[in-house]
Design an enzyme around this catalytic site. Structure first.
Site, short mmCIF file in Angstrom:
data_model
loop_
_atom_site.label_atom_id
_atom_site.label_comp_id
_atom_site.label_asym_id
_atom_site.label_seq_id
_atom_site.Cartn_x
_atom_site.Cartn_y
_atom_site.Cartn_z
N ASP A 74 0.83 -1.20 0.00
CA ASP A 74 0.00 0.00 0.00
C ASP A 74 0.87 1.26 0.00
O ASP A 74 0.59 2.23 -0.72
CB ASP A 74 -0.92 -0.01 1.23
CG ASP A 74 -1.73 1.26 1.35
OD1 ASP A 74 -2.61 1.50 0.51
OD2 ASP A 74 -1.47 2.03 2.30
N GLU A 146 -2.13 -5.40 -3.38
CA GLU A 146 -1.15 -4.62 -2.62
C GLU A 146 -0.08 -5.52 -2.02
O GLU A 146 1.11 -5.16 -2.00
CB GLU A 146 -1.86 -3.83 -1.52
CG GLU A 146 -2.68 -2.66 -2.06
CD GLU A 146 -3.37 -1.88 -0.97
OE1 GLU A 146 -3.61 -0.68 -1.18
OE2 GLU A 146 -3.68 -2.46 0.09
#
EC number: 3.1.26.3
Length: 276
Positions: A74, A146
Protein backbone atom coordinates in the site's frame (compact mmCIF):
# COMPACT_ATOMS: atom_id res chain seq x y z
CA UNK A 1 19.29 -66.44 4.98
CA UNK A 2 16.35 -64.23 4.29
CA UNK A 3 16.81 -62.19 1.18
CA UNK A 4 15.74 -58.60 0.77
CA UNK A 5 14.33 -57.08 -2.33
CA UNK A 6 15.57 -53.60 -2.98
CA UNK A 7 13.24 -51.28 -4.82
CA UNK A 8 14.94 -48.83 -7.17
CA UNK A 9 14.78 -45.27 -5.94
CA UNK A 10 12.77 -44.07 -8.93
CA UNK A 11 10.25 -46.84 -8.44
CA UNK A 12 9.89 -45.88 -4.78
CA UNK A 13 9.27 -42.29 -5.74
CA UNK A 14 6.66 -43.27 -8.31
CA UNK A 15 4.98 -45.68 -5.91
CA UNK A 16 4.85 -43.12 -3.11
CA UNK A 17 3.89 -40.16 -5.26
CA UNK A 18 1.68 -38.34 -2.72
CA UNK A 19 -1.20 -36.00 -3.52
CA UNK A 20 0.84 -33.29 -1.80
CA UNK A 21 3.47 -33.48 -4.53
CA UNK A 22 0.83 -33.14 -7.22
CA UNK A 23 -0.62 -30.18 -5.33
CA UNK A 24 2.84 -28.59 -5.10
CA UNK A 25 3.38 -29.07 -8.83
CA UNK A 26 0.02 -27.47 -9.56
CA UNK A 27 0.83 -24.54 -7.27
CA UNK A 28 4.22 -24.05 -8.92
CA UNK A 29 2.60 -24.03 -12.35
CA UNK A 30 -0.02 -21.56 -11.12
CA UNK A 31 2.65 -19.27 -9.70
CA UNK A 32 4.58 -19.40 -12.96
CA UNK A 33 1.46 -18.21 -14.77
CA UNK A 34 0.96 -15.31 -12.35
CA UNK A 35 4.64 -14.37 -12.49
CA UNK A 36 4.38 -14.24 -16.26
CA UNK A 37 1.55 -11.72 -15.96
CA UNK A 38 3.47 -9.69 -13.42
CA UNK A 39 6.67 -9.81 -15.44
CA UNK A 40 8.76 -10.86 -12.43
CA UNK A 41 9.84 -14.18 -10.94
CA UNK A 42 9.59 -14.02 -7.16
CA UNK A 43 10.98 -16.11 -4.32
CA UNK A 44 8.44 -18.91 -3.94
CA UNK A 45 7.70 -18.58 -0.21
CA UNK A 46 7.27 -14.83 -0.54
CA UNK A 47 4.75 -15.17 -3.35
CA UNK A 48 2.85 -17.85 -1.41
CA UNK A 49 2.60 -15.50 1.55
CA UNK A 50 1.43 -12.63 -0.65
CA UNK A 51 -1.42 -14.84 -1.86
CA UNK A 52 -2.43 -16.16 1.58
CA UNK A 53 -5.63 -14.57 2.88
CA UNK A 54 -6.19 -14.62 6.62
CA UNK A 55 -9.19 -16.95 6.23
CA UNK A 56 -6.90 -19.64 4.77
CA UNK A 57 -4.25 -19.03 7.43
CA UNK A 58 -6.72 -19.42 10.29
CA UNK A 59 -8.11 -22.65 8.87
CA UNK A 60 -4.63 -24.11 8.47
CA UNK A 61 -3.01 -23.69 11.85
CA UNK A 62 -2.23 -20.01 11.89
CA UNK A 63 0.00 -19.69 8.84
CA UNK A 64 1.53 -16.29 8.09
CA UNK A 65 -0.94 -14.07 6.22
CA UNK A 66 -0.39 -11.48 3.51
CA UNK A 67 -1.37 -8.56 5.75
CA UNK A 68 2.17 -7.28 6.44
CA UNK A 69 2.97 -7.41 2.72
CA UNK A 70 -0.32 -5.61 2.03
CA UNK A 71 0.74 -2.84 4.43
CA UNK A 72 4.06 -2.52 2.62
CA UNK A 73 2.55 -2.67 -0.86
CA UNK A 74 0.00 0.00 0.00
CA UNK A 75 2.85 2.38 0.84
CA UNK A 76 4.79 1.54 -2.33
CA UNK A 77 1.69 2.00 -4.48
CA UNK A 78 0.85 5.30 -2.80
CA UNK A 79 4.40 6.59 -3.26
CA UNK A 80 4.59 5.75 -6.97
CA UNK A 81 1.13 7.12 -7.77
CA UNK A 82 1.71 10.29 -5.73
CA UNK A 83 5.08 10.90 -7.38
CA UNK A 84 3.54 10.41 -10.83
CA UNK A 85 0.66 12.80 -10.16
CA UNK A 86 3.00 15.40 -8.66
CA UNK A 87 5.21 15.38 -11.74
CA UNK A 88 2.37 15.12 -14.26
CA UNK A 89 0.26 17.97 -12.83
CA UNK A 90 2.71 20.71 -11.73
CA UNK A 91 -0.04 23.33 -11.43
CA UNK A 92 -2.61 21.41 -9.37
CA UNK A 93 -3.02 22.28 -5.67
CA UNK A 94 -2.56 19.67 -2.95
CA UNK A 95 -6.28 19.09 -2.50
CA UNK A 96 -6.88 18.25 -6.14
CA UNK A 97 -3.82 15.99 -6.25
CA UNK A 98 -5.21 14.13 -3.25
CA UNK A 99 -8.52 13.63 -5.06
CA UNK A 100 -6.77 12.31 -8.15
CA UNK A 101 -4.78 9.88 -6.02
CA UNK A 102 -7.96 8.72 -4.29
CA UNK A 103 -9.45 7.96 -7.71
CA UNK A 104 -6.58 5.52 -8.36
CA UNK A 105 -5.71 4.13 -4.93
CA UNK A 106 -9.02 2.71 -3.71
CA UNK A 107 -10.45 -0.78 -3.31
CA UNK A 108 -12.69 -0.58 -6.36
CA UNK A 109 -9.89 0.50 -8.69
CA UNK A 110 -7.41 -2.01 -7.26
CA UNK A 111 -9.98 -4.79 -7.59
CA UNK A 112 -10.45 -4.00 -11.28
CA UNK A 113 -6.70 -4.21 -11.84
CA UNK A 114 -6.68 -7.49 -9.92
CA UNK A 115 -9.45 -8.87 -12.10
CA UNK A 116 -7.42 -7.94 -15.16
CA UNK A 117 -4.66 -10.19 -13.82
CA UNK A 118 -7.23 -12.87 -12.88
CA UNK A 119 -5.69 -12.58 -9.44
CA UNK A 120 -8.67 -14.17 -7.72
CA UNK A 121 -7.83 -17.59 -9.12
CA UNK A 122 -4.43 -17.56 -7.37
CA UNK A 123 -5.51 -16.48 -3.87
CA UNK A 124 -5.38 -19.01 -1.02
CA UNK A 125 -8.79 -18.66 0.64
CA UNK A 126 -10.51 -20.38 3.52
CA UNK A 127 -13.59 -22.49 2.84
CA UNK A 128 -15.94 -19.86 4.23
CA UNK A 129 -14.67 -17.10 1.96
CA UNK A 130 -14.50 -19.50 -0.95
CA UNK A 131 -18.15 -20.36 -0.50
CA UNK A 132 -19.29 -16.73 -0.46
CA UNK A 133 -17.56 -15.61 -3.65
CA UNK A 134 -14.41 -14.34 -1.98
CA UNK A 135 -12.31 -14.69 -5.11
CA UNK A 136 -14.17 -11.77 -6.66
CA UNK A 137 -14.63 -9.59 -3.57
CA UNK A 138 -13.21 -6.15 -4.17
CA UNK A 139 -11.64 -5.89 -0.72
CA UNK A 140 -9.85 -9.24 -1.01
CA UNK A 141 -8.63 -8.55 -4.55
CA UNK A 142 -7.40 -5.08 -3.57
CA UNK A 143 -5.60 -6.30 -0.46
CA UNK A 144 -3.96 -9.18 -2.33
CA UNK A 145 -2.79 -6.93 -5.16
CA UNK A 146 -1.15 -4.62 -2.62
CA UNK A 147 0.50 -7.65 -1.01
CA UNK A 148 1.86 -8.76 -4.38
CA UNK A 149 3.26 -5.26 -4.98
CA UNK A 150 4.88 -5.48 -1.55
CA UNK A 151 6.39 -8.85 -2.45
CA UNK A 152 7.82 -7.47 -5.70
CA UNK A 153 9.34 -4.59 -3.75
CA UNK A 154 11.00 -6.91 -1.22
CA UNK A 155 12.26 -9.38 -3.80
CA UNK A 156 13.15 -7.11 -6.72
CA UNK A 157 13.51 -3.63 -5.26
CA UNK A 158 11.78 -0.27 -5.68
CA UNK A 159 12.59 0.15 -9.37
CA UNK A 160 10.88 -3.13 -10.25
CA UNK A 161 7.90 -2.39 -8.01
CA UNK A 162 7.62 1.07 -9.54
CA UNK A 163 7.70 -0.37 -13.07
CA UNK A 164 4.94 -2.82 -12.14
CA UNK A 165 2.77 -0.08 -10.64
CA UNK A 166 3.22 2.08 -13.74
CA UNK A 167 2.35 -0.80 -16.05
CA UNK A 168 -0.78 -1.70 -14.10
CA UNK A 169 -1.97 1.73 -13.00
CA UNK A 170 -0.89 4.32 -15.58
CA UNK A 171 -4.16 3.88 -17.54
CA UNK A 172 -6.08 4.58 -14.31
CA UNK A 173 -3.86 7.56 -13.51
CA UNK A 174 -4.61 9.01 -16.94
CA UNK A 175 -8.29 8.22 -16.57
CA UNK A 176 -8.45 9.91 -13.16
CA UNK A 177 -7.60 13.24 -14.77
CA UNK A 178 -10.80 12.99 -16.82
CA UNK A 179 -13.02 12.63 -13.76
CA UNK A 180 -14.99 15.76 -13.03
CA UNK A 181 -14.34 15.71 -9.29
CA UNK A 182 -11.26 13.54 -9.53
CA UNK A 183 -12.61 11.27 -6.78
CA UNK A 184 -15.23 8.88 -8.16
CA UNK A 185 -17.90 8.81 -10.85
CA UNK A 186 -20.81 9.41 -8.46
CA UNK A 187 -19.15 12.53 -7.09
CA UNK A 188 -18.22 13.62 -10.60
CA UNK A 189 -21.78 13.16 -11.83
CA UNK A 190 -23.25 15.10 -8.92
CA UNK A 191 -20.90 18.04 -9.55
CA UNK A 192 -21.63 17.98 -13.29
CA UNK A 193 -25.41 17.88 -12.88
CA UNK A 194 -25.18 20.78 -10.42
CA UNK A 195 -23.13 22.78 -12.92
CA UNK A 196 -25.62 22.03 -15.69
CA UNK A 197 -28.61 22.82 -13.47
CA UNK A 198 -30.11 19.35 -13.89
CA UNK A 199 -30.69 18.42 -10.27
CA UNK A 200 -29.42 15.66 -7.97
CA UNK A 201 -28.78 12.16 -9.42
CA UNK A 202 -30.62 9.16 -8.04
CA UNK A 203 -29.92 5.47 -8.57
CA UNK A 204 -32.46 2.71 -9.11
CA UNK A 205 -30.87 -0.67 -8.37
CA UNK A 206 -32.17 -4.16 -9.10
CA UNK A 207 -30.53 -7.48 -8.28
CA UNK A 208 -30.67 -10.96 -9.78
CA UNK A 209 -29.10 -14.31 -9.02
CA UNK A 210 -28.54 -16.40 -5.87
CA UNK A 211 -27.28 -14.83 -2.65
CA UNK A 212 -23.68 -15.95 -3.16
CA UNK A 213 -23.52 -14.76 -6.77
CA UNK A 214 -25.75 -11.74 -7.20
CA UNK A 215 -25.61 -9.37 -10.15
CA UNK A 216 -26.66 -5.77 -9.55
CA UNK A 217 -27.97 -3.41 -12.24
CA UNK A 218 -28.21 0.32 -11.60
CA UNK A 219 -29.79 3.15 -13.58
CA UNK A 220 -28.58 6.72 -12.99
CA UNK A 221 -31.51 9.13 -13.27
CA UNK A 222 -31.49 12.92 -13.12
CA UNK A 223 -34.74 14.85 -13.16
CA UNK A 224 -36.65 11.67 -13.97
CA UNK A 225 -34.49 10.95 -17.04
CA UNK A 226 -32.21 7.90 -17.20
CA UNK A 227 -28.77 8.88 -18.50
CA UNK A 228 -26.83 5.67 -17.96
CA UNK A 229 -26.86 2.12 -16.60
CA UNK A 230 -24.26 -0.19 -15.11
CA UNK A 231 -23.87 -3.71 -13.76
CA UNK A 232 -21.57 -5.22 -11.15
CA UNK A 233 -21.07 -7.82 -8.44
CA UNK A 234 -21.98 -5.22 -5.82
CA UNK A 235 -24.47 -2.37 -5.58
CA UNK A 236 -21.61 0.12 -5.29
CA UNK A 237 -19.88 -1.16 -8.41
CA UNK A 238 -23.11 -1.04 -10.43
CA UNK A 239 -23.84 2.52 -9.30
CA UNK A 240 -20.31 3.65 -10.17
CA UNK A 241 -20.63 2.22 -13.67
CA UNK A 242 -24.04 3.83 -14.12
CA UNK A 243 -22.65 7.15 -12.89
CA UNK A 244 -19.74 6.93 -15.33
CA UNK A 245 -22.12 6.23 -18.22
CA UNK A 246 -24.39 9.12 -17.22
CA UNK A 247 -21.43 11.49 -16.72
CA UNK A 248 -20.12 10.76 -20.20
CA UNK A 249 -23.58 11.21 -21.73
CA UNK A 250 -24.25 14.55 -20.02
CA UNK A 251 -20.69 15.77 -20.60
CA UNK A 252 -20.94 14.95 -24.32
CA UNK A 253 -24.24 16.83 -24.61
CA UNK A 254 -22.77 19.83 -22.79
CA UNK A 255 -19.72 19.81 -25.05
CA UNK A 256 -21.96 19.69 -28.12
CA UNK A 257 -23.92 22.71 -26.89
CA UNK A 258 -20.71 24.60 -26.20
CA UNK A 259 -19.41 23.75 -29.67
CA UNK A 260 -22.65 24.86 -31.31
CA UNK A 261 -22.48 28.17 -29.45
CA UNK A 262 -18.86 28.68 -30.48
CA UNK A 263 -19.71 27.89 -34.11
CA UNK A 264 -22.56 30.41 -34.02
CA UNK A 265 -20.24 33.09 -32.68
CA UNK A 266 -17.70 32.37 -35.41
CA UNK A 267 -20.43 32.51 -38.07
CA UNK A 268 -21.93 35.85 -36.94
CA UNK A 269 -19.83 37.60 -34.29
CA UNK A 270 -21.83 40.86 -34.58
CA UNK A 271 -25.10 39.12 -33.74
CA UNK A 272 -23.45 37.26 -30.91
CA UNK A 273 -22.09 40.57 -29.52
CA UNK A 274 -25.53 42.20 -29.79
CA UNK A 275 -27.11 39.26 -27.99
CA UNK A 276 -24.53 39.55 -25.25
Amino acid sequence: MRGTVSVPKKAEDAKADPPAKKKADTQASSHTLLEGRLGYQLESALLVRALTHRSYAYENGGLPTNERLEFLGDSVLGLVVTDTLYRTHPDLPEGQLAKLRAAVVNSRALAEVGRGLELGSFIRLGRGEEGTGGRDKASILADTLEAVIGAVYLDQGLDAASELVHRLFDPLIEKSSNLGAGLDWKTSLQELTATEGLGVPEYLVTETGPDHEKTFTAAARVGGVSYGTGTGRSKKEAEQQAAESAWRSIRAAADERAKATADAVDADPDEASASA
